[in-house]
Scaffold this motif. Structure first.
Motif, short mmCIF file in Angstrom:
data_model
loop_
_atom_site.label_atom_id
_atom_site.label_comp_id
_atom_site.label_asym_id
_atom_site.label_seq_id
_atom_site.Cartn_x
_atom_site.Cartn_y
_atom_site.Cartn_z
N ILE A 1 27.77 75.97 5.65
CA ILE A 1 27.94 74.57 6.07
C ILE A 1 28.17 73.68 4.85
CG2 ILE A 1 26.85 72.62 7.26
CD1 ILE A 1 27.81 74.95 9.07
N LEU A 2 27.48 73.99 3.74
CA LEU A 2 27.72 73.23 2.50
C LEU A 2 29.18 73.35 2.07
CD1 LEU A 2 24.49 73.97 0.44
CD2 LEU A 2 25.28 71.75 1.22
N GLU A 3 29.72 74.57 2.15
CA GLU A 3 31.12 74.79 1.77
C GLU A 3 32.06 74.05 2.72
OE1 GLU A 3 31.79 78.99 1.51
OE2 GLU A 3 30.20 79.25 0.02
N ALA A 4 31.75 74.08 4.00
CA ALA A 4 32.59 73.38 4.98
C ALA A 4 32.52 71.88 4.75
CB ALA A 4 32.15 73.72 6.40
N GLN A 5 31.33 71.37 4.47
CA GLN A 5 31.16 69.94 4.21
C GLN A 5 31.96 69.53 2.97
OE1 GLN A 5 27.21 68.67 2.98
NE2 GLN A 5 27.41 66.81 4.20
N HIS A 6 31.90 70.35 1.92
CA HIS A 6 32.66 70.07 0.71
C HIS A 6 34.17 70.11 1.00
CE1 HIS A 6 33.61 69.91 -3.53
NE2 HIS A 6 34.36 70.98 -3.40
N SER A 7 34.58 71.07 1.81
CA SER A 7 35.98 71.19 2.17
C SER A 7 36.46 69.97 2.95
CB SER A 7 36.19 72.47 2.99
OG SER A 7 37.52 72.63 3.33
N SER B 1 41.55 63.85 6.57
CA SER B 1 42.30 64.24 7.76
C SER B 1 43.61 63.47 7.87
CB SER B 1 41.46 64.01 9.00
OG SER B 1 42.20 64.36 10.15
N ASN B 2 44.63 64.18 8.23
CA ASN B 2 45.93 63.58 8.52
C ASN B 2 46.20 63.86 9.99
OD1 ASN B 2 48.57 62.94 8.87
ND2 ASN B 2 49.31 63.98 7.04
N TYR B 3 46.20 62.84 10.80
CA TYR B 3 46.34 63.05 12.23
C TYR B 3 47.67 63.67 12.61
CZ TYR B 3 41.98 60.73 13.16
OH TYR B 3 40.66 60.42 13.22
N LEU B 4 48.67 63.60 11.72
CA LEU B 4 49.95 64.23 12.02
C LEU B 4 49.85 65.74 11.91
CD1 LEU B 4 52.34 61.77 10.15
CD2 LEU B 4 51.82 61.85 12.58
N SER B 5 48.95 66.22 11.04
CA SER B 5 48.82 67.67 10.87
C SER B 5 47.64 68.24 11.64
CB SER B 5 48.68 68.01 9.39
OG SER B 5 47.46 67.49 8.89
N GLY B 6 46.89 67.42 12.32
CA GLY B 6 45.78 67.91 13.13
C GLY B 6 44.44 67.50 12.55
N PRO B 7 43.35 67.90 13.19
CA PRO B 7 42.01 67.51 12.75
C PRO B 7 41.60 68.20 11.46
CG PRO B 7 41.88 68.97 14.63
CD PRO B 7 43.34 68.69 14.40
N ASN B 8 40.57 67.66 10.81
CA ASN B 8 40.01 68.23 9.60
C ASN B 8 39.54 69.65 9.86
OD1 ASN B 8 39.94 67.08 7.10
ND2 ASN B 8 38.28 65.69 7.57
N PRO C 1 39.23 79.75 1.42
CA PRO C 1 39.36 81.03 2.12
C PRO C 1 38.03 81.61 2.57
CG PRO C 1 39.89 81.28 -0.22
CD PRO C 1 39.69 79.81 0.04
N HIS C 2 36.92 81.20 1.92
CA HIS C 2 35.59 81.71 2.28
C HIS C 2 34.81 80.69 3.09
CE1 HIS C 2 36.38 85.05 -0.31
NE2 HIS C 2 36.65 84.23 -1.31
N ARG D 1 36.78 72.80 12.98
CA ARG D 1 37.81 71.79 13.20
C ARG D 1 37.19 70.60 13.91
NH1 ARG D 1 43.03 75.45 14.77
NH2 ARG D 1 42.48 77.15 13.39
N ALA D 2 37.36 69.43 13.30
CA ALA D 2 36.79 68.22 13.87
C ALA D 2 37.53 67.00 13.32
CB ALA D 2 35.31 68.11 13.54
N THR D 3 37.59 65.97 14.14
CA THR D 3 38.15 64.71 13.66
C THR D 3 37.14 64.09 12.70
OG1 THR D 3 37.18 63.46 15.47
CG2 THR D 3 39.41 64.32 15.82
N PRO D 4 37.56 63.18 11.83
CA PRO D 4 36.61 62.57 10.90
C PRO D 4 35.41 61.95 11.61
CG PRO D 4 38.82 62.00 10.26
CD PRO D 4 38.93 62.73 11.58
N LYS D 5 35.63 61.37 12.77
CA LYS D 5 34.54 60.74 13.52
C LYS D 5 33.49 61.76 13.95
CE LYS D 5 33.74 58.02 17.71
NZ LYS D 5 34.34 57.43 18.89
N ASN D 6 33.90 63.00 14.25
CA ASN D 6 32.99 64.02 14.76
C ASN D 6 32.62 65.09 13.74
OD1 ASN D 6 32.70 63.02 17.42
ND2 ASN D 6 34.74 63.77 17.89
#
Length: 127
Positions: free
Chosen positions: A70-76, A82-89, A94-95, A100-105
């Motif tokens: 979760i720390l790695e995901a949070q850092h990522s 997020s760019n809404y044109l390319s999809g959610p964050n 690779p590890h 996948r979540a919008t910035p709000k969520n």
């Protein structure tokens, strides 16, 4: 028990600040005053899971005791806005676990996944 239901659209009207007529509750009810609920035994596997030390279904309001994934995901998430044109964050390493979540969520998604991972590990699973 003859409990009146609100008319169609009642909850939408209230949500948008409009007035919806309230249904009258009848005063002349003559039925039963109690409801009987039937319970069943909990499945032994469910009971075993619920009794596991460290197991909780409660997702905290804040990110606490973060797992390394979760720390790695949070850092990522913080590295790549997020760019809404390319999809959610989503995780970019690779590890990194793919969340996948919008910035709000994003915070909510991280809290839910942290709770799930903690419960898996409490049950002896490796991730």
């Amino acid at each position: 028990m003859k409990i009146p239901l609100p008319p169609n659209g009642h909850w939408m009207k209230l949500k948008h600040g409009k007035v919806s007529p309230k249904a009258e509750i009848p005063n002349d009810y003559e039925g039963e005053d109690t409801i009987n609920l039937q319970t069943t035994d909990i499945d032994p596997l469910v009971k075993d899971i619920l009794e596991t030390q460290g197991f909780t279904l409660k997702v905290p309001n804040k990110l606490i005791n973060l797992d390394q994934l979760i720390l790695e995901a949070q850092h990522s998430f913080s590295e790549k806005p997020s760019n809404y044109l390319s999809g959610p964050n989503r995780g970019t390493s690779p590890h990194c676990i793919d969340i996948r979540a919008t910035p709000k969520n994003a915070n909510r998604a991280l809290r839910i996944m942290n709770t799930l991972i903690g419960n898996f590990k409490a049950r002896g699973f490796t991730i």
